[in-house]
Every structure is written in structure tokens, then in C-alpha cells.
Design an enzyme around this catalytic site. Structure first.
Site, mmCIF file in Angstrom:
data_model
loop_
_atom_site.group_PDB
_atom_site.id
_atom_site.type_symbol
_atom_site.label_atom_id
_atom_site.label_comp_id
_atom_site.label_asym_id
_atom_site.label_seq_id
_atom_site.Cartn_x
_atom_site.Cartn_y
_atom_site.Cartn_z
ATOM 1 C CD GLU A 129 -2.697 -1.179 2.577
ATOM 2 O OE1 GLU A 129 -3.470 -2.116 2.762
ATOM 3 O OE2 GLU A 129 -2.561 -0.225 3.393
ATOM 4 C CB THR A 160 3.424 -8.219 -9.930
ATOM 5 O OG1 THR A 160 4.451 -7.367 -9.424
ATOM 6 C CG2 THR A 160 3.924 -8.906 -11.183
ATOM 7 C CG ASP A 242 13.199 -16.553 4.705
ATOM 8 O OD1 ASP A 242 13.494 -15.338 4.756
ATOM 9 O OD2 ASP A 242 13.087 -17.273 5.714
ATOM 10 C CD GLU A 244 7.158 -13.334 -1.977
ATOM 11 O OE1 GLU A 244 7.369 -12.191 -2.412
ATOM 12 O OE2 GLU A 244 6.195 -13.628 -1.247
ATOM 13 N NE ARG A 270 33.252 2.542 -30.159
ATOM 14 C CZ ARG A 270 33.042 3.522 -31.013
ATOM 15 N NH1 ARG A 270 32.656 3.247 -32.246
ATOM 16 N NH2 ARG A 270 33.191 4.781 -30.624
ATOM 17 C CD GLN A 281 45.633 -3.273 -16.720
ATOM 18 O OE1 GLN A 281 45.771 -2.204 -16.135
ATOM 19 N NE2 GLN A 281 46.589 -4.195 -16.782
ATOM 20 N N GLY A 366 11.867 -6.483 -0.120
ATOM 21 C CA GLY A 366 12.776 -6.081 0.942
ATOM 22 C C GLY A 366 13.991 -5.404 0.372
ATOM 23 C CB SER A 368 20.148 -3.187 -0.210
ATOM 24 O OG SER A 368 20.205 -3.691 -1.529
#
Length: 382
Positions: A129, A160, A242, A244, A270, A281, A366, A368
Site C-alpha cells: 500500500e 504485479t 525467504d 521470494e 567496438r 586493460q 525487501g 538492501s
């Protein structure tokens, strides 16, 4: 001795099948879906026809019980082609079936799980919500007791498969005096006249995933619509998070692979100063760092999934996988843009989509910050 999270031959066989299906049937649909923000609903039927939607459904109800590892493979391979498609897949594949499998009544399970596994019905979870994202206990939607049932009122956001769903599993407060124990989960059909508004949301990330805002106004459901026939909806939701998180980490892993493949390919094509830029490098080290980060993410994702499938505790492992895989995806997408230079900003390349999609990874299921909080609670003081 084989480590418990090493992929089995059967899992690798399934990965080949999933990749072949995704390349043939999913990739051709991506560009149009990203432009229109319309997820092709027929994909659910196609996944179902390949027996790919039943990993969270018991065999006796038409599923395969392939477990979290197989589901993670399918989501990873789908996200390698399109994170938006993987997002819609996750809800149909694991989120809604897991809630019903673990907590539904016999009638709810028998009526809904087989149809979800076939792709005949599309389900959606309606929890978030405007004022209740990570804090599920802050829900404002209410389910008022009425004769023979409940009347649900409130708004839901970022749902979703919201405009595609045939039914929703809706979280609402039944008894505020009970705190989080007073939350119920309810099965509400799309045809319910109390579902007064379903509005597709305009997004800059995972555009091909269907996302909607829902408004319920006295949506009356019978008593048997209460998932499991009892409350404690908060505990039910928390017990699925968990799994998910592992699945969302696998989506981030698939996106990371897409980014690396794009960067690696472009760096070979490229040319600057007479040679491919991958021979410099500065670019070679970026590619090396991406490859290492993907290896780390893969190990963590499938370690957590293997523990889940072995019925071992995996809460900490799920949060570690979610934290690392999603932050790696965001970093890899940014570096992929850097490798492409100005071309990455054009519509000729999908890099802008990758960057936008990667920023969802560290937010959904959830943030980070939430994952770090969970992990910190598992640490022992010296």
C-alpha cells in the site's frame, strides 16, 4: 563430496530446456511488450503447457514439486531475456502458489493450484500500500465482518499482474486490536463488484511486467475466501518471504548475465585505436569483475535454494543471496552502460532498460537495507 548447492545433472538438463524455450518463445515478444507495457498473457499458458509453472504445486494437484532450485533456474533464464517477464512469472510461479499450498484450505488448494499450474488462471498478491511497503503491519486496508463473510475496503499499489489477474490474494486487517495477528488474507475474484478500480501503472522499470493500483470498496467475499480459514496473515506472508528473496535474487542473476553478455559482445565489436576495446586493460578488468560477481551471485542463489529444497533453515542465506545478487546486478548494469559509452544511451541497445530494471532489484521484496538488518540480527556478539 559434492557440495549441497552444486547443480545436479537434472537441474542442468532443465536449464537447457528453459533456455531453449525462452529463446524461441519469450525473446521474440520482449521488444513489443517493453514498448506497450502489455505483458502477453498467453505466455502463462505456454509455460503451463511445458509443465514449467507447477514447481510450487503438489503432484496430486497437477504440479511437479520441482522445488525452489528449478523455479530459480526458470526465473534466471527468463530474466536473462527480460526482467519484466521474469517479474510477472515470479508471482504466478512461486508467490501465489506458495501461499495457497502452505496455508490454503483443501478447497482453495484444489480449485486454484491446478489452474495456476496450467496457466488457465492468473493470480496476484495484493499486499503493498502507499504507506505499507516493507512494513506489512502498517496495512490500512480493512476487512469488515458481515453476514456470512467479509467486506474489504482499501487501496493496493505496485500489484504485479494486477490487470491480468483472475483473482487476488488480498491482505487486510480484520481485527486491529490483535495487531499483526489480526491480518487476514482473502481470495477476491476480479469480477467482484467491490473491486471498483484497476489502473495500470506507468513505469520506467520492468515495463513489460503488468503492474496496477487496486481500489476495493466493500468488496464482499464469503467466509470461505479467508485463506486457511483463519487470520495470522502477517505470519503467513513472512513465512513465504525467504523463498521470494531467493527467487528475486535469481532474477537479478539473470539480468546480470544479460548485461555481461551485452558488454562482452560489444567490447569485441567496438574498435578504438586499431583494436577491440576488450583488449584495453580498463575494459578487460570491467569484464573480469562482472564475471566474478556473477559467479558469486550464482553460488549464493543456488546455495539458498538448495537449503530450501532440503528443508534446512535458509533465512539468512536468502537475505545474503538477495543482497549480493541484486547489488551486483545494479553494479554490473552500470558498468555495462560504461562499456557501451554513448551507444548505451540509444534505443539501438537494451542497456538503458537493463540499468532501469537493475534498480528495482535492490528495492523489491525487501530493500538492501532490510536485508542488511536481517543479516545483522544473525550475527553473534564477540
Amino acid at each position: 563430496m559434492t557440495e549441497p548447492y552444486a547443480p545436479s545433472p537434472e537441474l542442468e538438463d532443465f536449464r537447457r530446456l528453459a533456455r531453449d524455450f525462452t529463446e524461441r518463445r519469450v525473446r521474440p515478444l520482449v521488444d513489443e511488450a517493453e514498448r506497450s507495457q502489455d505483458f502477453p498473457r498467453e505466455l502463462f499458458k505456454e509455460w503451463g503447457s511445458q509443465d514449467m509453472l507447477g514447481f510450487s504445486t503438489p503432484v496430486d494437484l497437477g504440479g511437479s514439486e520441482g522445488g525452489l532450485s528449478a523455479a530459480a533456474v526458470l526465473v534466471e533464464e527468463t530474466a536473462r531475456v527480460c526482467s519484466g517477464f521474469a517479474t510477472s512469472l515470479i508471482v504466478q510461479l512461486t508467490v501465489v502458489p506458495t501461499v495457497l499450498r502452505l496455508f490454503g484450505t483443501d478447497m482453495q488448494r484444489s480449485e486454484l493450484l491446478p489452474a495456476l499450474a496450467r496457466g488457465d488462471l492468473v493470480g496476484s498478491l495484493a499486499v503493498t500500500e502507499p504507506e505499507a511497503g516493507s512494513d506489512v503491519r502498517a496495512l490500512r486496508a480493512r476487512a469488515r465482518r458481515v453476514e456470512d463473510g467479509f467486506a474489504i475496503s482499501g487501496s493496493k499499489l505496485y500489484i504485479t499482474n494486477g490487470t491480468l489477474a483472475d483473482f487476488y490474494v488480498v491482505a487486510a486487517v480484520v481485527d486491529a486490536d490483535l495487531g499483526h495477528r489480526g491480518i487476514g488474507l482473502f481470495i477476491v475474484e476480479r469480477s467482484n463488484p467491490g473491486l471498483v478500480d484497476v489502473t495500470k501503472m506507468d513505469k520506467t522499470s520492468v515495463r513489460s511486467s503488468d503492474t496496477a493500483e487496486l481500489t476495493f470498496r466493500d468488496a464482499v467475499v464469503p467466509a470461505e475466501a479467508l485463506v486457511g480459514g483463519d487470520l495470522n496473515g502477517f505470519v503467513k506472508l513472512m513465512s513465504t518471504f525467504d523463498g521470494e528473496r531467493v527467487i528475486h535474487a535469481s532474477r537479478a542473476l539473470g539480468l546480470s548475465r544479460a548485461c555481461f553478455e551485452a558488454a562482452n559482445r560489444y567490447a569485441g565489436e567496438r574498435r578504438q585505436f586499431g583494436k577491440p576495446i576488450r583488449e584495453f586493460q580498463a575494459v578487460a578488468f570491467k569484464l573480469a569483475d562482472m564475471a566474478v560477481a556473477i559467479d558469486v551471485s550464482q553460488l549464493l542463489v543456488y546455495r539458498a535454494a538448495a537449503r530450501a529444497d532440503a528443508a534446512l533453515p535458509f533465512s539468512r542465506e536468502a537475505s545474503v543471496a538477495k543482497l549480493v545478487a541484486t547489488e551486483n546486478a545494479r553494479n554490473i548494469a552500470t558498468e555495462t552502460m560504461q562499456v557501451h559509452g554513448s551507444y548505451g544511451l540509444t534505443a539501438d541497445f537494451p542497456i538503458g532498460r537493463y540499468v532501469a530494471d537493475a534498480h528495482l532489484e535492490t528495492i523489491g521484496t525487501g530493500t538492501s537495507e532490510i536485508q542488511r538488518m536481517i543479516i545483522a540480527r544473525t550475527l553473534e556478539a564477540p
